[in-house]
Motif scaffolding. Sequence first.
Motif, PDB file in Angstrom:
ATOM      1  N   GLN A   4       0.570  -1.211  -0.091  1.00 15.24           N
ATOM      2  CA  GLN A   4       0.443  -0.183   0.314  1.00 15.24           C
ATOM      3  C   GLN A   4       0.525   1.347   0.128  1.00 15.24           C
ATOM      4  OE1 GLN A   4      -3.205   0.474  -0.134  1.00 15.24           O
ATOM      5  NE2 GLN A   4      -3.791  -1.951   0.329  1.00 15.24           N
ATOM      6  N   VAL A   5       0.658   2.300  -0.614  1.00 15.05           N
ATOM      7  CA  VAL A   5       0.778   2.831  -0.399  1.00 15.05           C
ATOM      8  C   VAL A   5       0.704   5.103  -0.082  1.00 15.05           C
ATOM      9  CG1 VAL A   5       1.680   2.790  -3.065  1.00 15.05           C
ATOM     10  CG2 VAL A   5      -0.120   4.588  -2.862  1.00 15.05           C
ATOM     11  N   GLY A   6      -0.401   4.255   1.369  1.00 13.36           N
ATOM     12  CA  GLY A   6      -0.589   5.495   1.811  1.00 13.36           C
ATOM     13  C   GLY A   6      -3.009   5.122   1.937  1.00 13.36           C
ATOM     14  N   SER A   7      -3.379   5.708   2.667  1.00 10.37           N
ATOM     15  CA  SER A   7      -5.081   5.879   2.352  1.00 10.37           C
ATOM     16  C   SER A   7      -5.102   7.211   1.382  1.00 10.37           C
ATOM     17  CB  SER A   7      -5.222   6.054   3.555  1.00 10.37           C
ATOM     18  OG  SER A   7      -5.159   5.065   4.489  1.00 10.37           O
ATOM     19  N   ALA A   8      -6.552   6.845   1.014  1.00  9.88           N
ATOM     20  CA  ALA A   8      -6.818   8.512  -0.037  1.00  9.88           C
ATOM     21  C   ALA A   8      -7.681   8.053   0.392  1.00  9.88           C
ATOM     22  CB  ALA A   8      -7.148   8.204  -1.589  1.00  9.88           C
ATOM     23  N   PHE A 104     -17.737  19.617   1.006  1.00  6.22           N
ATOM     24  CA  PHE A 104     -17.606  18.092   0.620  1.00  6.22           C
ATOM     25  C   PHE A 104     -16.298  18.348   1.245  1.00  6.22           C
ATOM     26  CE2 PHE A 104     -20.887  16.799  -3.209  1.00  6.22           C
ATOM     27  CZ  PHE A 104     -21.890  16.913  -1.807  1.00  6.22           C
ATOM     28  N   LEU A 105     -15.151  18.991   0.686  1.00 10.10           N
ATOM     29  CA  LEU A 105     -13.617  18.695   0.247  1.00 10.10           C
ATOM     30  C   LEU A 105     -12.955  18.936   1.914  1.00 10.10           C
ATOM     31  CD1 LEU A 105     -12.611  20.124  -2.741  1.00 10.10           C
ATOM     32  CD2 LEU A 105     -12.133  18.084  -2.547  1.00 10.10           C
ATOM     33  N   VAL A 106     -14.283  19.797   2.935  1.00  9.92           N
ATOM     34  CA  VAL A 106     -13.278  20.379   3.949  1.00  9.92           C
ATOM     35  C   VAL A 106     -14.758  19.271   4.914  1.00  9.92           C
ATOM     36  CG1 VAL A 106     -14.468  22.126   6.471  1.00  9.92           C
ATOM     37  CG2 VAL A 106     -13.931  22.819   3.077  1.00  9.92           C
ATOM     38  N   ILE A 107     -15.864  18.461   4.597  1.00 12.65           N
ATOM     39  CA  ILE A 107     -16.163  17.588   5.716  1.00 12.65           C
ATOM     40  C   ILE A 107     -14.392  16.434   5.259  1.00 12.65           C
ATOM     41  CG2 ILE A 107     -17.372  15.563   5.921  1.00 12.65           C
ATOM     42  CD1 ILE A 107     -19.829  18.134   5.408  1.00 12.65           C
ATOM     43  N   ALA A 108     -14.455  16.010   3.675  1.00 13.75           N
ATOM     44  CA  ALA A 108     -14.352  14.981   3.930  1.00 13.75           C
ATOM     45  C   ALA A 108     -12.115  15.064   4.273  1.00 13.75           C
ATOM     46  CB  ALA A 108     -13.710  14.326   2.085  1.00 13.75           C
ATOM     47  N   GLY A 109     -11.829  16.476   4.180  1.00 13.42           N
ATOM     48  CA  GLY A 109     -10.794  16.863   4.484  1.00 13.42           C
ATOM     49  C   GLY A 109      -9.864  16.484   6.748  1.00 13.42           C
ATOM     50  N   ALA A 110     -11.692  17.089   6.510  1.00 14.15           N
ATOM     51  CA  ALA A 110     -11.222  16.123   7.724  1.00 14.15           C
ATOM     52  C   ALA A 110     -11.140  14.944   8.328  1.00 14.15           C
ATOM     53  CB  ALA A 110     -13.060  17.191   8.705  1.00 14.15           C
ATOM     54  N   TRP A 111     -11.771  14.120   7.753  1.00 17.82           N
ATOM     55  CA  TRP A 111     -12.101  12.776   8.023  1.00 17.82           C
ATOM     56  C   TRP A 111     -10.473  12.476   7.811  1.00 17.82           C
ATOM     57  CZ3 TRP A 111     -14.155   8.104   4.406  1.00 17.82           C
ATOM     58  CH2 TRP A 111     -14.158   7.099   5.300  1.00 17.82           C
ATOM     59  N   ALA A 112      -9.966  12.887   6.540  1.00 15.67           N
ATOM     60  CA  ALA A 112      -8.571  12.556   6.037  1.00 15.67           C
ATOM     61  C   ALA A 112      -7.619  12.544   7.121  1.00 15.67           C
ATOM     62  CB  ALA A 112      -8.192  13.452   4.841  1.00 15.67           C
ATOM     63  N   MET A 113      -8.157  13.753   7.797  1.00 18.54           N
ATOM     64  CA  MET A 113      -6.708  14.134   8.805  1.00 18.54           C
ATOM     65  C   MET A 113      -7.379  12.805  10.057  1.00 18.54           C
ATOM     66  SD  MET A 113      -5.687  18.637   8.534  1.00 18.54           S
ATOM     67  CE  MET A 113      -5.183  18.693   7.733  1.00 18.54           C
ATOM     68  N   SER A 114      -7.928  12.845  10.449  1.00 21.89           N
ATOM     69  CA  SER A 114      -8.285  12.406  11.533  1.00 21.89           C
ATOM     70  C   SER A 114      -7.767  10.080  10.990  1.00 21.89           C
ATOM     71  CB  SER A 114      -9.992  12.480  12.229  1.00 21.89           C
ATOM     72  OG  SER A 114     -10.364  13.545  11.930  1.00 21.89           O
ATOM     73  N   ILE A 115      -7.881  10.532   9.908  1.00 17.76           N
ATOM     74  CA  ILE A 115      -7.327   9.355   9.616  1.00 17.76           C
ATOM     75  C   ILE A 115      -5.598   8.989   8.929  1.00 17.76           C
ATOM     76  CG2 ILE A 115     -10.058   7.628   9.900  1.00 17.76           C
ATOM     77  CD1 ILE A 115      -9.113   7.291   6.855  1.00 17.76           C
ATOM     78  N   ALA A 117      -5.027   9.871   6.279  1.00 14.51           N
ATOM     79  CA  ALA A 117      -4.805   9.430   4.973  1.00 14.51           C
ATOM     80  C   ALA A 117      -4.191  11.218   4.800  1.00 14.51           C
ATOM     81  CB  ALA A 117      -6.107   9.481   4.132  1.00 14.51           C
ATOM     82  N   ARG A 118      -2.977  10.480   3.117  1.00 13.76           N
ATOM     83  CA  ARG A 118      -2.450  11.340   2.438  1.00 13.76           C
ATOM     84  C   ARG A 118      -3.091  12.284   1.428  1.00 13.76           C
ATOM     85  NH1 ARG A 118       2.036   8.231   0.154  1.00 13.76           N
ATOM     86  NH2 ARG A 118       2.569   9.766  -0.370  1.00 13.76           N
ATOM     87  N   VAL A 119      -4.078  11.742   1.370  1.00 13.51           N
ATOM     88  CA  VAL A 119      -5.030  12.127   0.074  1.00 13.51           C
ATOM     89  C   VAL A 119      -6.791  12.434   0.217  1.00 13.51           C
ATOM     90  CG1 VAL A 119      -5.520  11.905  -2.419  1.00 13.51           C
ATOM     91  CG2 VAL A 119      -3.215  11.709  -1.997  1.00 13.51           C
ATOM     92  N   VAL A 120      -7.118  13.463  -0.541  1.00 18.90           N
ATOM     93  CA  VAL A 120      -8.570  13.626  -0.410  1.00 18.90           C
ATOM     94  C   VAL A 120      -8.408  13.649  -2.430  1.00 18.90           C
ATOM     95  CG1 VAL A 120     -10.893  14.505  -0.732  1.00 18.90           C
ATOM     96  CG2 VAL A 120      -8.832  14.707   1.042  1.00 18.90           C
ATOM     97  N   THR A 121      -9.978  13.292  -2.827  1.00 17.69           N
ATOM     98  CA  THR A 121     -10.083  12.728  -4.119  1.00 17.69           C
ATOM     99  C   THR A 121     -11.441  13.373  -4.578  1.00 17.69           C
ATOM    100  OG1 THR A 121     -10.775  10.112  -4.770  1.00 17.69           O
ATOM    101  CG2 THR A 121      -7.958  10.888  -5.007  1.00 17.69           C
TER     102      THR A 121
END
Length: 237
Positions: A4-8, A104-115, A117-121
Amino acid sequence: MPAQVGSAVCIVSGGLDSVCYAATFARRHYDICMITFAYGQRARREIDAARYFARILKSKEHKIIDISFMKGLYGNSNALTDSKQKISKEFAQNLVVPIRNAIFLVIAGAWAMSINARVVTYGAHLGDVQHYSDCRPEFARSMAEALNIADVDTISSGHRQQIEILSPAMEGLEKSQLLKEGYAILGDRLFRTWSCYSNGVNRANKYLHCGVCESCISRKKAFTAAHIHDRTRYATA
């Protein structure tokens, strides 16, 4: 199997573009987590499609976030949440949902930082950038910068890592190119995506794409440009 190269965190509506893009990240061996938003849209069937592809793509987790209160804020500003408005065959200003991707990106970004994750798409492609400001690469880069600034202290301390926002437009992909990539991965399962801006037309207890809204027409054109036989069932050819 490559490591794996990280989480998205992949924003997936259940439509053609976001599903294809999430599939490319699964193929790139990211550990994908999908997030879908119920924002009061008329096309509720896209959420069911997102659930299906979360299973197909083996998403580690799939969150469906209810922000349907946004429909009350939007009022009559757009046709995607206001069922009293006609959905046009071509682009019209009432197809623009105010700063939808920013939310969408703000909420997804909050989840990404919480877990961590390196990338939001999200699925914005080059064909979107002419009319939709929040699909443009400069917008996505600005959002990523803002989100990283908002959590700069924990990033600097090493507790979290910076996130990057990516989209097909940022990779220079047109809708038909994105479709080709998605079809190479998913094959005919891709016809389970839902693009229609309406919630479908009921024919013999089956719901079909309307075939005449701007999104259905864009879907048809993309399959034609990609030289892929379109097996989507439309109420109007």
